[in-house]
Design a protein around this motif. Sequence first.
Motif, PDB file in Angstrom:
ATOM      1  N   HIS A   1      -5.422   9.091   7.449  1.00 13.46           N
ATOM      2  CA  HIS A   1      -4.961   7.866   8.109  1.00 13.46           C
ATOM      3  C   HIS A   1      -3.691   8.195   8.866  1.00 13.46           C
ATOM      4  O   HIS A   1      -3.138   9.279   8.695  1.00 13.46           O
TER       5      HIS A   1
ATOM      6  N   THR B   1       0.349   7.386   9.597  1.00 14.86           N
ATOM      7  CA  THR B   1       1.505   6.796   8.922  1.00 14.86           C
ATOM      8  C   THR B   1       2.661   6.671   9.905  1.00 14.86           C
ATOM      9  O   THR B   1       3.071   7.664  10.496  1.00 14.86           O
TER      10      THR B   1
ATOM     11  N   HIS C   1       1.241   2.842   6.372  1.00 16.39           N
ATOM     12  CA  HIS C   1       0.058   3.344   7.069  1.00 16.39           C
ATOM     13  C   HIS C   1      -0.355   2.342   8.144  1.00 16.39           C
ATOM     14  O   HIS C   1      -0.081   1.158   8.017  1.00 16.39           O
TER      15      HIS C   1
ATOM     16  N   HIS D   1       6.362   8.012   6.434  1.00 17.03           N
ATOM     17  CA  HIS D   1       6.880   6.894   5.625  1.00 17.03           C
ATOM     18  C   HIS D   1       8.391   6.781   5.777  1.00 17.03           C
ATOM     19  O   HIS D   1       8.942   5.683   5.770  1.00 17.03           O
TER      20      HIS D   1
ATOM     21  N   ASP E   1       2.583  12.737   5.998  1.00 15.73           N
ATOM     22  CA  ASP E   1       2.609  11.345   5.553  1.00 15.73           C
ATOM     23  C   ASP E   1       3.990  10.927   5.045  1.00 15.73           C
ATOM     24  O   ASP E   1       4.486   9.857   5.375  1.00 15.73           O
TER      25      ASP E   1
END
Length: 459
Positions: free
Chosen positions: A307, A309, A420, A268, A264
């Motif tokens: 989820h 990202t 996300h 990002h 993640d």
Amino acid sequence: MNGFRRIAGIIFAGLLLTGSLAAGEVKNVIWIIGDGMGPEAMGFFMQGVRYAGLEAYPGKVSNLETLMNGGEWGLFFNNTHDTVVTDSAASATQMATGKFSRPEFVGMDYNSQPAETLLELARKQGKSIGIISDTYITDATPAGFTAHVQNRNQKMEIARQIVALAPEVVMGGGQKYFTTGENKKLLRQAKKKGYRVALNKKDLAAVKSGKVLGLFAPEAIPMSVELDQYPAIPSLAEQTQKAVELLSQNEQGFILVVEAGKIDWAGHANDAGAWFHEMKALDDLLGYVKSYADKNGETLVYLNADHDTGLGAFTYRHLGKEKAMQKTAQGEVLYGGDTDYASFDAFRQFAQQKKSLYNLELELKKMPAAQLTPQYLQKRLSEALGYEVDINEFENLSDVSGLFKQLNKSRGLVWATPNHSSLPILSVAYGQEADEFTGVYHNTDILPRMKNALGWSEE
Ligand SMILES: [Zn+2]
């Protein structure tokens, strides 16, 4: 079909049916969550391993690919009660409790009611429970399985609730939430509850039974691409191996939840090299987990993500007519001539990366602009990436963020967002009762399916 074959077919179908009805054969569950791991991250990694001739994979097959080929796949949505896109807190909560929630909620349904988690249910069934994160243990994903608070930022409260629940295995970063401020005495309380505290690889190796609280960094465990500078921190695979060694001492079985949390973070940061290294850390752990499940025979491995990202992938770019007019021997122009469709060399470069680009960007942004000469930037970028970068064509070098965007573009990489996305998530189930997790579903359906697999559902 002749008579014999028809009868044999019916008997065979009957056996299959019996097999699928005999739910609840699972004694142990190892649930691995790649935080922010959309299907594109999985594809990116597997493709790199297949085609880039990486040193770490002489056989050119990732453990992820092997697990997928031996397992059952599903695709699921992760929307919250009232939002299309989710965060790690809501997603972990929905996965752990089977209840719809809201972003930033931890272990609470969308009406702010505490909801029982898989690990709490497992405790009632007499199983041992464990939670591991390679960020910090009070982070949203582990918290969603172990705590009930209104907001994921209540990290001190989350730490207290983890110690109150007292899973047999707790490992990750985040020492400071157990040793400072209002939680100054929390480590002492944990020891009173029977925990052995492990602060490094050596401490962890010495724990042979009982409960362990592993806190391997003051805050988050550093990005995997930089982890070789911290030899005392056990890898995610080593932590998982120790967790299984301890938890499997319970005759009633165990449930272990492992978060690979920095996929993640790399997403990002839109940092494909760091993304690759985080996927590699996950892949190492999958190799161990698969071999354990194969030997044990009563274990379900479930791999998914909370989820996506970043929505990152390779793309192609136009180089300008004069640059790449490659012609065939007959003088015909190949594919328009000016298009670069990205090269497998990029994967080899990712494997060589030495530093998180996010961390480099932070460092450069703190420096006086006058120091950021083209020579200096070229040197720092080349050191971080592990190969000689050419930034001659880059524009406006004083804009540090822009520099990293241009770097991505120069390697044929495109990222749709630094956040996300709503991309549906792939799940892979392997071992006992893996077929519970096929088809298209929602992340609130995971807990009921898990209960079926474990034989906890009423008939
Ligand atoms: Zn995130």
